[in-house]
Structures are given as C-alpha cells and as structure tokens.
Design an enzyme around this catalytic site. Structure first.
Site, mmCIF file in Angstrom:
data_model
loop_
_atom_site.group_PDB
_atom_site.id
_atom_site.type_symbol
_atom_site.label_atom_id
_atom_site.label_comp_id
_atom_site.label_asym_id
_atom_site.label_seq_id
_atom_site.Cartn_x
_atom_site.Cartn_y
_atom_site.Cartn_z
ATOM 1 N N ASP A 35 0.828 -1.209 0.000
ATOM 2 C CA ASP A 35 0.000 0.000 0.000
ATOM 3 C C ASP A 35 0.863 1.260 0.000
ATOM 4 O OD1 ASP A 35 -2.341 1.430 -0.002
ATOM 5 O OD2 ASP A 35 -2.696 1.225 2.139
ATOM 6 N N ASN A 83 -10.405 -3.197 -6.554
ATOM 7 C CA ASN A 83 -9.623 -2.233 -7.355
ATOM 8 C C ASN A 83 -10.213 -1.997 -8.751
ATOM 9 O OD1 ASN A 83 -6.304 -3.131 -6.064
ATOM 10 N ND2 ASN A 83 -7.733 -1.568 -5.366
HETATM 11 C C1 FPP Z 1 -2.067 0.120 -3.335
HETATM 12 O O1 FPP Z 1 -1.585 1.435 -3.346
HETATM 13 C C2 FPP Z 1 -1.456 -0.666 -4.390
HETATM 14 C C3 FPP Z 1 -2.140 -1.205 -5.428
HETATM 15 C C4 FPP Z 1 -3.574 -1.044 -5.585
HETATM 16 C C5 FPP Z 1 -1.481 -1.967 -6.510
HETATM 17 C C6 FPP Z 1 -0.148 -2.595 -6.219
HETATM 18 C C7 FPP Z 1 0.589 -2.695 -7.512
HETATM 19 C C8 FPP Z 1 1.925 -2.633 -7.671
HETATM 20 C C9 FPP Z 1 2.851 -2.574 -6.542
HETATM 21 C C10 FPP Z 1 2.586 -2.576 -9.021
HETATM 22 C C11 FPP Z 1 2.254 -3.641 -9.994
HETATM 23 C C12 FPP Z 1 2.360 -5.026 -9.475
HETATM 24 C C13 FPP Z 1 3.214 -5.970 -9.955
HETATM 25 C C14 FPP Z 1 3.156 -7.348 -9.397
HETATM 26 C C15 FPP Z 1 4.201 -5.716 -10.994
HETATM 27 P P1 FPP Z 1 -2.621 2.639 -3.402
HETATM 28 O O2 FPP Z 1 -2.703 3.093 -4.804
HETATM 29 O O3 FPP Z 1 -3.933 2.220 -2.792
HETATM 30 O O4 FPP Z 1 -1.897 3.680 -2.492
HETATM 31 P P2 FPP Z 1 -2.576 4.861 -1.671
HETATM 32 O O5 FPP Z 1 -3.220 4.232 -0.474
HETATM 33 O O6 FPP Z 1 -1.407 5.707 -1.309
HETATM 34 O O7 FPP Z 1 -3.551 5.556 -2.575
#
Ligand code: FPP
Length: 259
Positions: A35, A83
């Site tokens: 996250d 998501n």
């Molecule tokens: C949450 O951060 C993260 C995600 C929804 C996606 C995770 C994806 C990756 C790390 C990259 C792609 C994956 C691979 C396996 C190559 P958020 O966007 O909810 O963060 P925030 O809480 O700061 O908004």
C-alpha cells in the site's frame, strides 16, 4: 544489491546492518499488502500510475531478496477485486505494469527456479495479461526455490464464497455430506491456501487492516504494519519485518511452557 549483508555458507543473509536474521526461524510464507503507491506519487506531484510504476520496482527488489534468504512462498496483493472500481486510466496502467513485469522478469523467474502462480478472479483480467500470466505460470511450474503468488482481482471473502459454493454443489450432487465439510475440505477449495497459511503478513503505507487479503489463511498469521510507502520499501524494511517476526512467540491458541 544488498549492502552490509553477510551471506552465510548456506547462501542466506544473516546480517543486515545491525539486524541479525536467523536462518532457522524464517517465516515460510510471507504475504504483502503493498500500500501507498498513490500517496508516494501525490507527494511528488505525479499521477497515481507513476506510484504504481515505482511500486513495481519494489516488487522486483523484494522478490529477489525473498528468494535469496530462503522464503518458500511469497504472496503479493497486486490488484484487489475492489480495485476494478478505480478510475479506468489507473486500472489500465496497473494492467500494463503487470504485463511489463511478466515480460521483463521472465528470465529472472525462470533462472532462479521461482514458480509463479496467481490467485483471484483471473478471468476478469484482459486477455493479453492473462495470456502472459498463464504462459509464465506454466513455464515456471517446476520452480522449486520459491512460489511467488500474485493475488490479482483477488478478494479473500470472494474466495471463501466460491469455496462454499463448490462444496454446496458437491453436497447437492450427493458426492459429499454436510458433515464432511470441515476445515480441511474448505481449505482444499481455497486457492490461496495451496501454498499453506501465511506466517507473516506485512502491510506498508501506515494502515492497520487486512483489506480482504488472505482472510482464511491469516487466522494465526503474525501481522506487521509499517508506515513506509510501498515504493520506498527496501531490503532493510523486509529484514526489519522478519526480525520482528522472529522475536514473537507464536502460540496458535495454545498455552506454551515458557520455562
Ligand atoms: C495500493 O496502493 C497498491 C495497489 C492497488 C497496486 C499494487 C501494484 C503494484 C505494486 C505494481 C504492480 C504489481 C506488480 C506485481 C508488478 P494505493 O494506490 O492504494 O496507495 P494509496 O493508499 O497511497 O492511494
């Protein structure tokens, strides 16, 4: 590359800075809720997909380290069932990053005997992502050093509902009796349990919840929350999480003799 890391003759890091990692008490299965990508981007005045791009660089780092220290199973929460409700451009960017990852890490995964697996509602992924994912899962199937599971279009509650539905169908067809449904039968129908229960679940980004990740298997998991945003999560942070795990006493509901 790791800095300040001594590698034991068994090839396992034992020292990171001042942190001693005991090779004998490693978590077997680690799950990570990655996250903080969006906030990382916002702090830099960048669009959210740039945060995910930086997050995929952390994925590379952490997969490499987990494999090196001898973690048997690593499950990454890369895209939740919920998501899909994010803005279209963010969803598209995440799919493109996932596709890039599957192509760019192919050699690394195969050369390092990593078995790639996926859990979640994979049918919802675009065909071009599914194709690359299926291909690498199949080609890497004999990898026996670490299983890397990507949780994609994944929800822990959804996974339990699907298992209940499958078992109900077995009962309705007369192949099972209701009393045959026990923990073993249920977990055999939960795809994320194929690599066993997670021993340690790490969540970055400062929130302290599971957000529908590995709900069935996490019954006795040790939880580790840290404020670091996922793109900033380094080898040192993984060592700190493992160090914290190794200092805990796991009781699994039992009373242990401290003597
Ligand atoms: C949450 O951060 C993260 C995600 C929804 C996606 C995770 C994806 C990756 C790390 C990259 C792609 C994956 C691979 C396996 C190559 P958020 O966007 O909810 O963060 P925030 O809480 O700061 O908004």
């Amino acid at each position: 590359m790791l800095e300040n890391t001594a590698i034991s003759p068994q090839g396992r890091p034992v020292l990171q800075g001042e942190t001693l990692i005991e090779a004998r008490n490693l978590p077997r299965h680690v799950g990570i809720i990655m996250d903080g990508n969006g906030r990382w981007a916002a702090q830099r005045g960048m669009p959210r997909p740039e945060g995910h791009r930086a997050g995929s660089r952390s994925v590379r780092r952490i997969v490499r380290l987990a494999r090196r220290i001898g973690i048997e199973a690593l499950t990454l929460y890369a895209f939740s069932f919920q998501n899909w409700h994010r803005p279209d451009d963010e969803v598209s960017a995440l799919m493109a990053l996932l596709h890039d990852y599957l192509l760019s890490e192919r050699r690394e995964i195969l050369d390092n005997d990593i078995r790639l697996a996926a859990v979640g509602n994979i049918d919802k992924l675009p065909e071009w992502v599914r194709f690359a994912l299926d291909e690498l899962c199949k080609t890497s199937a004999s990898g026996d050093r670490m299983t890397l599971t990507l949780a994609l279009s994944y929800g822990g509650q959804e996974e339990i509902v699907a298992a209940a539905r499958r078992l109900a169908a077995e009962v309705a067809a007369g192949r099972m009796r209701p009393e045959d449904i026990d923990l073993g039968a249920l977990s055999a129908n939960i795809p994320s349990m194929r690599v066993g229960e997670p021993d340690l679940i790490i969540r970055t980004g400062g929130e302290t919840r599971l957000s529908n990740f590995l709900l069935f298997g996490s019954a006795y998991a040790e939880l580790y929350f840290c404020d670091r945003l996922w793109p900033d999560f380094t080898e040192k942070d993984l060592f700190a999480a493992i160090d914290s795990y190794q200092r805990r006493q796991r009781r699994f509901g039992l009373v242990l003799d401290d003597g």
